[in-house]
Motif scaffolding. Structure first.
Motif, PDB file in Angstrom:
ATOM      1  N   ALA A 181       1.598  -0.872   0.188  1.00 43.32           N
ATOM      2  CA  ALA A 181      -0.707  -0.028   0.257  1.00 43.32           C
ATOM      3  C   ALA A 181       1.010   1.640  -0.238  1.00 43.32           C
ATOM      4  O   ALA A 181       0.582   2.976  -0.535  1.00 43.32           O
ATOM      5  N   CYS A 182       1.709   0.878   0.967  1.00 42.40           N
ATOM      6  CA  CYS A 182       3.089   2.748   0.832  1.00 42.40           C
ATOM      7  C   CYS A 182       3.381   2.516  -0.491  1.00 42.40           C
ATOM      8  O   CYS A 182       3.550   3.657  -1.684  1.00 42.40           O
ATOM      9  N   ASP A 183       3.820   1.402  -1.054  1.00 44.62           N
ATOM     10  CA  ASP A 183       4.761   1.591  -2.813  1.00 44.62           C
ATOM     11  C   ASP A 183       3.138   2.538  -3.284  1.00 44.62           C
ATOM     12  O   ASP A 183       4.306   3.401  -4.736  1.00 44.62           O
ATOM     13  N   ALA A 184       2.593   1.685  -3.718  1.00 44.85           N
ATOM     14  CA  ALA A 184       1.170   2.482  -4.449  1.00 44.85           C
ATOM     15  C   ALA A 184       0.993   3.606  -4.243  1.00 44.85           C
ATOM     16  O   ALA A 184       0.693   4.898  -5.306  1.00 44.85           O
ATOM     17  N   ARG A 218       4.538   6.466  -0.206  1.00 47.28           N
ATOM     18  CA  ARG A 218       4.625   6.227   0.731  1.00 47.28           C
ATOM     19  C   ARG A 218       6.019   5.149   1.504  1.00 47.28           C
ATOM     20  O   ARG A 218       6.190   4.533   0.594  1.00 47.28           O
ATOM     21  N   HIS A 219       6.822   6.028   2.530  1.00 45.38           N
ATOM     22  CA  HIS A 219       7.743   5.226   2.836  1.00 45.38           C
ATOM     23  C   HIS A 219       7.040   4.525   4.049  1.00 45.38           C
ATOM     24  O   HIS A 219       5.843   4.594   5.211  1.00 45.38           O
ATOM     25  N   ARG A 220       7.387   3.422   4.228  1.00 43.35           N
ATOM     26  CA  ARG A 220       6.071   2.219   6.057  1.00 43.35           C
ATOM     27  C   ARG A 220       6.864   3.031   6.873  1.00 43.35           C
ATOM     28  O   ARG A 220       5.921   3.323   7.883  1.00 43.35           O
ATOM     29  N   SER A 221       8.250   3.891   6.385  1.00 40.53           N
ATOM     30  CA  SER A 221       8.133   4.377   8.279  1.00 40.53           C
ATOM     31  C   SER A 221       7.717   5.296   8.675  1.00 40.53           C
ATOM     32  O   SER A 221       7.347   5.865   9.962  1.00 40.53           O
ATOM     33  N   GLU A 222       6.700   6.116   7.508  1.00 40.78           N
ATOM     34  CA  GLU A 222       5.510   6.746   8.395  1.00 40.78           C
ATOM     35  C   GLU A 222       4.208   6.301   9.067  1.00 40.78           C
ATOM     36  O   GLU A 222       3.364   7.516   9.555  1.00 40.78           O
ATOM     37  N   LEU A 223       3.946   5.730   8.533  1.00 38.10           N
ATOM     38  CA  LEU A 223       2.618   4.641   9.594  1.00 38.10           C
ATOM     39  C   LEU A 223       3.117   3.809  10.565  1.00 38.10           C
ATOM     40  O   LEU A 223       3.834   2.762  10.891  1.00 38.10           O
ATOM     41  N   ARG A 246     -12.562  12.189   3.249  1.00 42.26           N
ATOM     42  CA  ARG A 246     -12.721  13.569   4.197  1.00 42.26           C
ATOM     43  C   ARG A 246     -12.343  13.355   4.961  1.00 42.26           C
ATOM     44  O   ARG A 246     -12.519  14.542   5.756  1.00 42.26           O
ATOM     45  N   LEU A 247     -11.987  12.297   5.897  1.00 41.68           N
ATOM     46  CA  LEU A 247     -11.442  12.150   6.775  1.00 41.68           C
ATOM     47  C   LEU A 247      -9.751  13.618   6.704  1.00 41.68           C
ATOM     48  O   LEU A 247      -9.701  14.063   7.574  1.00 41.68           O
ATOM     49  N   HIS A 248      -8.616  13.275   5.808  1.00 42.25           N
ATOM     50  CA  HIS A 248      -8.189  14.064   5.353  1.00 42.25           C
ATOM     51  C   HIS A 248      -8.654  15.085   5.308  1.00 42.25           C
ATOM     52  O   HIS A 248      -7.812  16.417   5.807  1.00 42.25           O
ATOM     53  N   ARG A 249      -9.616  15.358   5.217  1.00 40.19           N
ATOM     54  CA  ARG A 249      -9.595  17.111   4.208  1.00 40.19           C
ATOM     55  C   ARG A 249     -10.190  17.552   5.532  1.00 40.19           C
ATOM     56  O   ARG A 249      -9.627  18.852   5.956  1.00 40.19           O
ATOM     57  N   THR A 250     -10.629  16.801   7.248  1.00 42.16           N
ATOM     58  CA  THR A 250     -10.873  17.758   7.881  1.00 42.16           C
ATOM     59  C   THR A 250      -9.774  17.620   9.051  1.00 42.16           C
ATOM     60  O   THR A 250      -9.668  18.264   9.576  1.00 42.16           O
ATOM     61  N   HIS A 251      -8.369  16.709   8.612  1.00 44.42           N
ATOM     62  CA  HIS A 251      -7.313  17.286   9.142  1.00 44.42           C
ATOM     63  C   HIS A 251      -6.793  18.346   8.601  1.00 44.42           C
ATOM     64  O   HIS A 251      -5.784  18.841  10.074  1.00 44.42           O
ATOM     65  N   ALA A 259      -6.761   3.337   3.755  1.00 44.92           N
ATOM     66  CA  ALA A 259      -6.417   4.281   4.316  1.00 44.92           C
ATOM     67  C   ALA A 259      -5.357   4.889   4.406  1.00 44.92           C
ATOM     68  O   ALA A 259      -4.624   6.323   4.408  1.00 44.92           O
ATOM     69  N   VAL A 260      -3.896   4.096   4.039  1.00 47.22           N
ATOM     70  CA  VAL A 260      -2.686   4.652   3.371  1.00 47.22           C
ATOM     71  C   VAL A 260      -2.698   5.650   1.972  1.00 47.22           C
ATOM     72  O   VAL A 260      -2.401   6.380   1.956  1.00 47.22           O
ATOM     73  N   ALA A 261      -3.747   5.378   0.989  1.00 49.10           N
ATOM     74  CA  ALA A 261      -3.453   5.889   0.399  1.00 49.10           C
ATOM     75  C   ALA A 261      -4.548   7.019   0.291  1.00 49.10           C
ATOM     76  O   ALA A 261      -4.226   8.483  -0.067  1.00 49.10           O
ATOM     77  N   ALA A 262      -4.954   7.166   1.981  1.00 51.42           N
ATOM     78  CA  ALA A 262      -5.231   8.713   2.099  1.00 51.42           C
ATOM     79  C   ALA A 262      -4.438   9.596   3.382  1.00 51.42           C
ATOM     80  O   ALA A 262      -4.821  10.339   3.456  1.00 51.42           O
ATOM     81  N   GLY A 263      -3.289   8.936   3.547  1.00 55.06           N
ATOM     82  CA  GLY A 263      -2.948   9.727   4.724  1.00 55.06           C
ATOM     83  C   GLY A 263      -2.907   9.410   5.544  1.00 55.06           C
ATOM     84  O   GLY A 263      -1.867   9.705   6.491  1.00 55.06           O
ATOM     85  N   ALA A 264      -3.616   7.940   6.150  1.00 53.63           N
ATOM     86  CA  ALA A 264      -3.353   7.150   7.599  1.00 53.63           C
ATOM     87  C   ALA A 264      -1.813   7.628   7.526  1.00 53.63           C
ATOM     88  O   ALA A 264      -0.747   7.091   7.490  1.00 53.63           O
ATOM     89  N   THR A 265      -1.210   7.765   9.930  1.00 49.72           N
ATOM     90  CA  THR A 265      -0.401   7.913   9.595  1.00 49.72           C
ATOM     91  C   THR A 265      -0.328   6.595  10.821  1.00 49.72           C
ATOM     92  O   THR A 265       0.922   5.759  11.160  1.00 49.72           O
ATOM     93  N   HIS A 266      -1.459   6.134  11.155  1.00 52.01           N
ATOM     94  CA  HIS A 266      -1.636   4.923  12.070  1.00 52.01           C
ATOM     95  C   HIS A 266      -2.620   4.066  11.563  1.00 52.01           C
ATOM     96  O   HIS A 266      -4.019   4.545  11.297  1.00 52.01           O
ATOM     97  N   LEU A 267      -2.677   2.441  11.909  1.00 51.99           N
ATOM     98  CA  LEU A 267      -3.753   1.117  11.217  1.00 51.99           C
ATOM     99  C   LEU A 267      -3.838   0.929  12.886  1.00 51.99           C
ATOM    100  O   LEU A 267      -2.841   0.753  13.341  1.00 51.99           O
TER     101      LEU A 267
END
Length: 242
Positions: A29-32, A35-40, A191-196, A220-228
């Protein structure tokens, strides 16, 4: 402890295999998403599972666990070996009532489900009493009528964030949400990303976005999540009640 937590037992191997499979999904998901895996941060949701499984996960390098029922969480944390507890970060992710918030502050390092000012203030009082600083995310209701899962309306997030910032024993970290049942998780997490984005305009340190579970972590990864928050994909189906 009622069951073996040795690294060579069959349950440990099962957890290792499923954890590896989830890590592969996260990496893909990070590759797609570029993003870097270290961001999550992967939070392994251990609700309904015994303390022995937490011990096993700790030997596999897991450092963040999630619980959602106060009494169960409190009892399990108390069972852990001191060295395990010292290395773990416990996230409380369930709906939180103000009358339980002070008790949760005694063991939770992070409370992801703050959705009302009353809960924030009660958590703050409990953390102050325990001499602790508790990290907090505001839970956002992305459904509008999903009362069963809790969450503050997006329009109320900034006011609640300001309340949390005013609490001496709480540290505002960001937002948390669950994709509504039956909804497109990609659209919900956007929508969560926009609220953030609105949140960090006023609170630049509140960088966390906790979103994504076993079935929708890729979106979630595609939308910028930092925690899964991943449970069943690692621990399996909920154990039968005894």
């Amino acid at each position: 402890m009622p069951d073996s937590a040795g690294p060579s037992d069959s349950r440990a191997q099962q957890l290792r295999d499923s954890l590896d499979a989830v890590e592969q999904r996260v990496a893909s998901a990070c590759d797609a998403a570029g993003r870097h895996r270290s961001e999550l941060t992967l939070v392994v949701v251990t609700k309904y599972f015994p303390a022995g499984d937490i011990e096993r996960l700790a030997t596999l390098g897991v450092r963040d666990i999630g619980e959602n029922r106060h009494q169960e969480a409190s009892d399990k944390i108390a069972e852990l070996a001191p060295a395990t507890r010292q290395d773990l970060r416990t996230h409380f992710i369930g709906q939180l009532q103000s009358n339980k918030a002070g008790a949760v502050a005694a063991y939770a390092d992070v409370v992801q489900s703050v959705d009302r000012a009353k809960v924030a203030r009660a958590l703050d009082r409990g953390a102050e009493r325990e001499g602790r600083l508790v990290d907090v995310t505001v839970q956002v209701d992305l459904a509008g009528d999903d009362a069963g899962r809790g969450g503050a309306a997006p329009a109320d997030v900034l006011a609640l964030a300001a309340t949390i910032e005013g609490c001496a024993s709480l540290r505002l970290r960001g937002l948390m949400a669950v994709a509504p049942l039956g909804a497109d998780p990609a659209e919900a997490f956007e929508r969560l990303h926009r609220t953030h984005e609105d949140l960090i305009a006023d609170h630049p340190g509140a960088t966390w976005i906790s979103a994504g579970m076993s079935g929708d972590l890729e979106q979630a990864v595609a939308a910028g999540a930092t925690h899964l928050r991943v449970g069943s994909a690692i621990l399996g189906s909920r154990p039968a009640l005894r």
